[in-house]
Motif scaffolding. Sequence first.
Motif, PDB file in Angstrom:
ATOM      1  N   TYR A 226       5.700   4.560   3.857  1.00  0.00           N
ATOM      2  CA  TYR A 226       4.649   4.435   2.839  1.00  0.00           C
ATOM      3  C   TYR A 226       4.427   2.981   2.456  1.00  0.00           C
ATOM      4  CZ  TYR A 226       2.174   5.093  -1.607  1.00  0.00           C
ATOM      5  OH  TYR A 226       1.260   5.033  -2.630  1.00  0.00           O
ATOM      6  N   ASN A 227       5.500   2.231   2.288  1.00  0.00           N
ATOM      7  CA  ASN A 227       5.368   0.832   1.901  1.00  0.00           C
ATOM      8  C   ASN A 227       4.801  -0.017   3.030  1.00  0.00           C
ATOM      9  OD1 ASN A 227       6.698   0.105  -0.953  1.00  0.00           O
ATOM     10  ND2 ASN A 227       7.761   1.858  -0.079  1.00  0.00           N
ATOM     11  N   LEU A 228       5.111   0.328   4.272  1.00  0.00           N
ATOM     12  CA  LEU A 228       4.519  -0.381   5.406  1.00  0.00           C
ATOM     13  C   LEU A 228       3.014  -0.115   5.482  1.00  0.00           C
ATOM     14  CD1 LEU A 228       7.207   0.107   8.221  1.00  0.00           C
ATOM     15  CD2 LEU A 228       6.656  -1.995   6.980  1.00  0.00           C
ATOM     16  N   VAL A 229       2.631   1.145   5.266  1.00  0.00           N
ATOM     17  CA  VAL A 229       1.204   1.500   5.297  1.00  0.00           C
ATOM     18  C   VAL A 229       0.465   0.816   4.147  1.00  0.00           C
ATOM     19  CG1 VAL A 229      -0.440   3.393   5.037  1.00  0.00           C
ATOM     20  CG2 VAL A 229       1.544   3.673   6.510  1.00  0.00           C
ATOM     21  N   LEU A 230       1.106   0.745   2.975  1.00  0.00           N
ATOM     22  CA  LEU A 230       0.487   0.027   1.856  1.00  0.00           C
ATOM     23  C   LEU A 230       0.275  -1.434   2.210  1.00  0.00           C
ATOM     24  CD1 LEU A 230       2.207   1.358  -1.395  1.00  0.00           C
ATOM     25  CD2 LEU A 230      -0.084   1.851  -0.547  1.00  0.00           C
ATOM     26  N   GLY A 231       1.244  -2.008   2.934  1.00  0.00           N
ATOM     27  CA  GLY A 231       1.099  -3.391   3.372  1.00  0.00           C
ATOM     28  C   GLY A 231      -0.085  -3.555   4.301  1.00  0.00           C
ATOM     29  N   LEU A 232      -0.259  -2.602   5.215  1.00  0.00           N
ATOM     30  CA  LEU A 232      -1.400  -2.656   6.140  1.00  0.00           C
ATOM     31  C   LEU A 232      -2.727  -2.489   5.406  1.00  0.00           C
ATOM     32  CD1 LEU A 232      -0.020  -0.500   9.109  1.00  0.00           C
ATOM     33  CD2 LEU A 232      -0.337  -2.986   9.079  1.00  0.00           C
ATOM     34  N   SER A 233      -2.711  -1.690   4.342  1.00  0.00           N
ATOM     35  CA  SER A 233      -3.953  -1.426   3.608  1.00  0.00           C
ATOM     36  C   SER A 233      -4.452  -2.644   2.837  1.00  0.00           C
ATOM     37  CB  SER A 233      -3.752  -0.251   2.636  1.00  0.00           C
ATOM     38  OG  SER A 233      -2.846  -0.604   1.607  1.00  0.00           O
ATOM     39  N   THR A 234      -3.583  -3.645   2.647  1.00  0.00           N
ATOM     40  CA  THR A 234      -4.020  -4.847   1.934  1.00  0.00           C
ATOM     41  C   THR A 234      -4.831  -5.776   2.826  1.00  0.00           C
ATOM     42  OG1 THR A 234      -1.964  -6.037   2.482  1.00  0.00           O
ATOM     43  CG2 THR A 234      -2.007  -4.772   0.423  1.00  0.00           C
ATOM     44  N   ASN A 237     -10.406  -5.055   6.860  1.00  0.00           N
ATOM     45  CA  ASN A 237     -10.754  -4.564   8.186  1.00  0.00           C
ATOM     46  C   ASN A 237     -12.116  -3.888   8.118  1.00  0.00           C
ATOM     47  OD1 ASN A 237     -10.746  -2.796  10.678  1.00  0.00           O
ATOM     48  ND2 ASN A 237      -8.767  -3.825  10.910  1.00  0.00           N
ATOM     49  N   THR A 238     -12.957  -4.174   9.078  1.00  0.00           N
ATOM     50  CA  THR A 238     -14.316  -3.614   9.097  1.00  0.00           C
ATOM     51  C   THR A 238     -14.458  -2.465  10.087  1.00  0.00           C
ATOM     52  OG1 THR A 238     -14.973  -5.311  10.721  1.00  0.00           O
ATOM     53  CG2 THR A 238     -15.361  -5.799   8.388  1.00  0.00           C
ATOM     54  N   ASN A 239     -13.356  -2.117  10.767  1.00  0.00           N
ATOM     55  CA  ASN A 239     -13.372  -1.014  11.732  1.00  0.00           C
ATOM     56  C   ASN A 239     -13.270   0.310  10.981  1.00  0.00           C
ATOM     57  OD1 ASN A 239     -12.615   0.978  13.658  1.00  0.00           O
ATOM     58  ND2 ASN A 239     -12.006  -0.653  15.073  1.00  0.00           N
ATOM     59  N   CYS A 240     -14.330   1.109  11.027  1.00  0.00           N
ATOM     60  CA  CYS A 240     -14.377   2.362  10.272  1.00  0.00           C
ATOM     61  C   CYS A 240     -13.330   3.361  10.761  1.00  0.00           C
ATOM     62  CB  CYS A 240     -15.771   2.992  10.358  1.00  0.00           C
ATOM     63  SG  CYS A 240     -17.030   2.033   9.481  1.00  0.00           S
ATOM     64  N   ASP A 241     -13.154   3.428  12.095  1.00  0.00           N
ATOM     65  CA  ASP A 241     -12.171   4.361  12.655  1.00  0.00           C
ATOM     66  C   ASP A 241     -10.763   4.000  12.193  1.00  0.00           C
ATOM     67  OD1 ASP A 241     -11.486   6.568  14.459  1.00  0.00           O
ATOM     68  OD2 ASP A 241     -10.521   5.008  15.670  1.00  0.00           O
ATOM     69  N   TYR A 242     -10.468   2.708  12.176  1.00  0.00           N
ATOM     70  CA  TYR A 242      -9.160   2.227  11.710  1.00  0.00           C
ATOM     71  C   TYR A 242      -8.966   2.559  10.233  1.00  0.00           C
ATOM     72  CZ  TYR A 242      -5.490  -1.072  10.316  1.00  0.00           C
ATOM     73  OH  TYR A 242      -4.356  -1.631   9.804  1.00  0.00           O
ATOM     74  N   GLU A 243     -10.004   2.366   9.427  1.00  0.00           N
ATOM     75  CA  GLU A 243      -9.923   2.651   7.993  1.00  0.00           C
ATOM     76  C   GLU A 243      -9.680   4.134   7.741  1.00  0.00           C
ATOM     77  OE1 GLU A 243     -10.054   0.771   5.208  1.00  0.00           O
ATOM     78  OE2 GLU A 243      -9.921  -1.009   6.463  1.00  0.00           O
ATOM     79  N   ASN A 244     -10.360   5.006   8.514  1.00  0.00           N
ATOM     80  CA  ASN A 244     -10.176   6.444   8.349  1.00  0.00           C
ATOM     81  C   ASN A 244      -8.744   6.858   8.678  1.00  0.00           C
ATOM     82  OD1 ASN A 244     -12.800   6.917   7.513  1.00  0.00           O
ATOM     83  ND2 ASN A 244     -13.554   7.279   9.592  1.00  0.00           N
ATOM     84  N   LYS A 245      -8.201   6.296   9.767  1.00  0.00           N
ATOM     85  CA  LYS A 245      -6.815   6.601  10.145  1.00  0.00           C
ATOM     86  C   LYS A 245      -5.845   6.099   9.069  1.00  0.00           C
ATOM     87  CE  LYS A 245      -7.556   6.632  15.140  1.00  0.00           C
ATOM     88  NZ  LYS A 245      -7.272   5.958  16.441  1.00  0.00           N
ATOM     89  N   LEU A 246      -6.189   4.967   8.477  1.00  0.00           N
ATOM     90  CA  LEU A 246      -5.339   4.405   7.432  1.00  0.00           C
ATOM     91  C   LEU A 246      -5.337   5.307   6.197  1.00  0.00           C
ATOM     92  CD1 LEU A 246      -3.578   1.885   7.139  1.00  0.00           C
ATOM     93  CD2 LEU A 246      -5.486   0.747   6.023  1.00  0.00           C
ATOM     94  N   PHE A 247      -6.485   5.909   5.878  1.00  0.00           N
ATOM     95  CA  PHE A 247      -6.554   6.837   4.752  1.00  0.00           C
ATOM     96  C   PHE A 247      -5.598   8.015   4.966  1.00  0.00           C
ATOM     97  CE2 PHE A 247     -11.132   5.370   3.875  1.00  0.00           C
ATOM     98  CZ  PHE A 247     -10.691   4.485   2.902  1.00  0.00           C
ATOM     99  N   TYR A 248      -5.636   8.595   6.191  1.00  0.00           N
ATOM    100  CA  TYR A 248      -4.730   9.695   6.522  1.00  0.00           C
ATOM    101  C   TYR A 248      -3.271   9.242   6.414  1.00  0.00           C
ATOM    102  CZ  TYR A 248      -8.337  12.882   8.322  1.00  0.00           C
ATOM    103  OH  TYR A 248      -9.397  13.742   8.447  1.00  0.00           O
ATOM    104  N   ALA A 249      -2.988   8.055   6.951  1.00  0.00           N
ATOM    105  CA  ALA A 249      -1.613   7.537   6.963  1.00  0.00           C
ATOM    106  C   ALA A 249      -1.080   7.345   5.540  1.00  0.00           C
ATOM    107  CB  ALA A 249      -1.556   6.219   7.730  1.00  0.00           C
ATOM    108  N   VAL A 250      -1.927   6.834   4.644  1.00  0.00           N
ATOM    109  CA  VAL A 250      -1.507   6.624   3.252  1.00  0.00           C
ATOM    110  C   VAL A 250      -1.134   7.953   2.609  1.00  0.00           C
ATOM    111  CG1 VAL A 250      -2.295   5.974   0.948  1.00  0.00           C
ATOM    112  CG2 VAL A 250      -2.777   4.479   2.886  1.00  0.00           C
ATOM    113  N   ASP A 251      -1.966   8.972   2.787  1.00  0.00           N
ATOM    114  CA  ASP A 251      -1.708  10.265   2.161  1.00  0.00           C
ATOM    115  C   ASP A 251      -0.445  10.929   2.713  1.00  0.00           C
ATOM    116  OD1 ASP A 251      -3.874  10.074   0.514  1.00  0.00           O
ATOM    117  OD2 ASP A 251      -5.212  11.260   1.772  1.00  0.00           O
ATOM    118  N   ILE A 252      -0.290  10.905   4.030  1.00  0.00           N
ATOM    119  CA  ILE A 252       0.862  11.576   4.659  1.00  0.00           C
ATOM    120  C   ILE A 252       2.163  10.866   4.293  1.00  0.00           C
ATOM    121  CG2 ILE A 252       1.960  12.120   6.867  1.00  0.00           C
ATOM    122  CD1 ILE A 252      -0.894  12.544   7.992  1.00  0.00           C
ATOM    123  N   THR A 253       2.167   9.533   4.391  1.00  0.00           N
ATOM    124  CA  THR A 253       3.397   8.796   4.064  1.00  0.00           C
ATOM    125  C   THR A 253       3.702   8.843   2.571  1.00  0.00           C
ATOM    126  OG1 THR A 253       2.121   6.714   3.961  1.00  0.00           O
ATOM    127  CG2 THR A 253       3.235   7.239   6.041  1.00  0.00           C
TER     128      THR A 253
END
Length: 318
Positions: A226-234, A237-253
């Motif tokens: 979770y803390n690694l994903v939070l770090g990535l979320s800071t 990024n303009t890639n929509c697909d990457y942002e969507n995957k990041l949303f899923y990753a934040v919720d799951i972690t």
Amino acid sequence: MDRYRTFRAWFLPAIYSLICLVAVVGNFLVILTYIYFKRLKTMTDVYLLSLAIADLLLALSLPFWAASIVSTWKLGLFPCRAMYTIYKVSFFSGMFLLTCISVDRYYSIAKAVTAHRCRANAVYYSKVSSLVAWMMALLFSIPEMVYSNINSNGTCVSYGTVFQKEKTIMQVVQMVLGFGLPAVVMGFCYCSIIRTLAQARNFEKNKALKVIFAVVAVFTLSQLPYNLVLGLSTRENTNCDYENKLFYAVDITQGLAFVRCCVNPFLYAFIGVKFRNDLLKLMKEMGCLGQHRFLYASYGKRKSSAGLDTETTTSFSP
């Protein structure tokens, strides 16, 4: 995005509700057992009790997390800030308390002579260090107290879009000082412990360490993603697909991070023999366990683990 909203609308409330139920019951029983049997006899007992309190606080905040997902936030600014603050206090207090446990075990095993000199005041030192851990956790949670807010769309967020720069700075500081540094200290302590035990060929006499190793492992494995994903979320990024995957990753972690608060009671019960026996006594005295079942649970399995009662307990002597 609609698929993502549908996913989090059922996944997070369901898992938060389950975690809350299990964690409240489990940690309440841990706290009750420690207090009822007056088991605060060692430093580690004090730390584990504080850890159970931190987990219980986090569990009690989970209904608010579920409410923030199901609908727009209607509970006001104070509960919004309290929700994020409680998570950070629980996270950092847990990290600092586990560090204290690691240092305690390091001195008890790798520096046994030094630890013996301080044995008389060990419980006092543990209470002071626990208080310091809680104060540091509150200090690290100040950004959540200040910056958590309700967005214009009615959602409760830890940092609004206005405070993205502050969010990046604070998350980096929290990761380094609140997670990275304690992890280094714990790594050093346990490497030294393992080396000392290996040289003394004394692993069998320190089976009680299994509880601590398990608690540290669960905390690290649940919180690190979770803390690694939070770090990535800071990162921008303009890639929509990457942002969507990041949303899923934040919720799951995040769901995985919250699971931690309901796992520790099971570790104590399944690994710590003395704690398990005390819990059975408590349930018997509360009328939740009959005499026959109590005798079977307490003594029926003890034949197969004779002599290990003091070795796998969650109580440790400095």
